[in-house]
Design a protein around this motif. Structure first.
Motif, PDB file in Angstrom:
ATOM      1  N   SER A 225       0.883  -1.309   0.046  1.00 42.39           N
ATOM      2  CA  SER A 225      -0.036  -0.007   0.204  1.00 42.39           C
ATOM      3  C   SER A 225       0.934   1.162   0.197  1.00 42.39           C
ATOM      4  O   SER A 225       1.941   1.316   0.518  1.00 42.39           O
ATOM      5  N   LEU A 231      -3.943   0.842   4.272  1.00 45.90           N
ATOM      6  CA  LEU A 231      -5.165   0.031   3.904  1.00 45.90           C
ATOM      7  C   LEU A 231      -4.918  -0.129   2.387  1.00 45.90           C
ATOM      8  O   LEU A 231      -4.308   0.552   1.459  1.00 45.90           O
ATOM      9  N   PRO A 233      -7.253  -0.183  -1.159  1.00 47.22           N
ATOM     10  CA  PRO A 233      -8.488  -0.032  -1.529  1.00 47.22           C
ATOM     11  C   PRO A 233      -9.278  -1.105  -2.260  1.00 47.22           C
ATOM     12  O   PRO A 233      -8.590  -2.085  -2.963  1.00 47.22           O
ATOM     13  N   TYR A 248     -12.489  -0.315   1.958  1.00 38.85           N
ATOM     14  CA  TYR A 248     -10.902  -0.572   2.287  1.00 38.85           C
ATOM     15  C   TYR A 248     -10.922  -1.633   3.174  1.00 38.85           C
ATOM     16  O   TYR A 248     -11.731  -2.022   3.964  1.00 38.85           O
ATOM     17  N   ARG A 268     -12.773   3.451   8.109  1.00 38.21           N
ATOM     18  CA  ARG A 268     -11.706   4.527   8.615  1.00 38.21           C
ATOM     19  C   ARG A 268     -12.074   5.446   9.198  1.00 38.21           C
ATOM     20  O   ARG A 268     -11.448   5.886  10.106  1.00 38.21           O
TER      21      ARG A 268
END
Length: 423
Positions: A225, A231, A233, A248, A268
């Motif tokens: 990442s 995270l 996508p 995510y 998130r």
């Protein structure tokens, strides 16, 4: 990426050390295939057939309906190879019998040549006979006939001592143009990551069965990442491939998704796991996970339940469904609760009318001349056919799956009309 393995002996999933000593009897292979299915293709090896002392064909045929299977073990002739391809094996694995003559008669992209090596020399006949051939030489000899190779480092098999990085890099280089899968000695996620960076998939058995490596850890090992929070996508699509939304994921959420077989992501805003539908009831059944080519994004394929994915109440965050998916939703809604005067409800209540209309529209389609006329009449045929199918308890997903299964077949039917069908 990871390719989980199910080795079958006497109808049970087992794990051997060095191809000889049985150290794990994992029981019924069916629930194991169910557990492995979301991460992609799985390798199913018939050890009894490989050793010439029996067959587990009936069980393996069931597994091909549960997951996307690479089937190997005892495939020594064209007839057996074609039979497995017709029965739904995504790919077949040929070992001792992998000759240029046989391979040239099979669809290249569906064939994997298995090269089992002990101390860099090819061994055959269930690892019982050592030859003088080098693995690299066999790769050069066969690579124009196959879509991939499976190289097993037999002296490491089942011992979890780690993959030999230099050997992995060399066989990948030699197999240029063919996808390489390596096996034998996988210790953990670092082996999967190393092999993926080198350009190879990893077939894994012992480390998964002993718990030395979790399925989620193996799947996520190659991922990276560029985000500060680390995270990934994750594009969520339905069973037809239509995008539902963007979320995510991290290792914790992927682990939960695999264990629960549902859409689980990382929130998130809340900084914790988000189980889709936990509050709304619009849950998701996880069907499959895929990593993209750069290993920095995921795709979750799910079966969406309830009103849809989006918090606004639509099926997706990009609006309502269209085409056949929308048609199926409308037919199902009429089946559950139809407004007064509903034509779909009338068809569902009058099987004779539905049958007559379907036959009528098929005839009208065959009489069309222009593209527009053909599209209009074909739309009528699809409407009545899907209504009849849903009335009988099936789904658009099941129809698509059957079409995909048929596309895997190598043997083609004549397709002649049944006697009296045109009367």
């Amino acid at each position: 990426m990871i390719v989980p393995s199910i080795d079958i002996m006497d109808g049970q999933a087992v794990q051997l050390i060095g191809g000889r000593e049985k150290v794990i009897d994992a029981g019924d292979p069916r629930p194991i295939a169910e557990r492995f299915a979301p991460v992609g293709e799985i390798a199913v090896i018939d050890l009894d057939a490989a050793l010439g002392r029996g067959s587990n064909a009936e069980i393996i045929e069931e597994l091909c309906r549960i997951a996307q299977c690479r089937v190997g073990g005892g495939i020594r002739d064209e007839e057996t190879a074609v039979r497995w391809l017709d029965m739904g094996a995504r790919k077949i694995i040929l070992g001792t019998a992998a000759s240029a003559d046989l391979l040239s008669k099979l669809p290249r992209e569906r064939v994997i040549a298995a090269l089992d090596a002990r101390n860099d020399r090819v061994v055959v006949e269930g690892w019982t006979k050592e030859t003088t051939a080098r693995v690299e030489d066999r790769i050069e000899e066969l690579k124009r006939f196959v879509g991939g190779f499976l190289v097993t480092f037999v002296e490491r098999e089942g011992r979890m001592g780690g993959l030999p990085a230099d050997r992995v890099e060399e066989v990948v280089r030699r197999a240029a143009g063919c996808r390489m899968t390596v096996a034998g000695g996988v210790r953990g996620a670092t082996d999967v990551e190393m092999a993926d960076r080198a350009g190879a998939d990893v077939q894994v058995g012992m480390s998964l069965y002993t718990g030395a490596m979790g399925l989620a850890e193996g799947f996520c090992a190659p991922l990276r990442s560029d985000r500060a929070d680390g995270l990934w996508p994750t594009v969520v699509v339905d069973e037809h491939g239509a995008a539902l939304g963007l979320v995510y994921s991290n290792l914790e959420s992927v682990r939960a998704a695999i264990e629960e077989r549902r859409g689980v992501y990382w929130s998130r805003s809340r900084g914790r796991l988000w189980r889709k539908g936990e509050e709304s009831g619009n849950t998701q059944r996880l069907l499959r996970m895929d990593a993209d080519c750069d290993r920095d994004a995921l795709r979750f394929t799910v079966r969406q339940e309830g009103s849809g994915f989006c918090h606004t109440g639509t099926r997706s965050c990009f609006g309502e469904a269209t085409g056949l998916v929308q048609l199926e939703q409308r037919i199902r809604s009429r089946l559950a609760s139809a407004p007064a005067g509903s034509y779909v409800r009338r068809l569902l209540d009058d099987p004779a009318l539905l049958r007559t209309k379907l036959i009528e529209e098929c005839g009208e389609l065959m009489q069309t001349v222009t593209p527009d006329e053909a599209a209009q009449e074909a739309a009528d045929v699809v409407f009545f056919a899907l209504t009849a199918a849903i009335q009988r308890g099936t789904s658009l997903e099941a129809i698509e799956a059957e079409l995909d299964r048929r596309a895997l077949g190598v043997t083609r039917r004549r397709g002649d009309a049944k006697p009296g069908a045109g009367a």
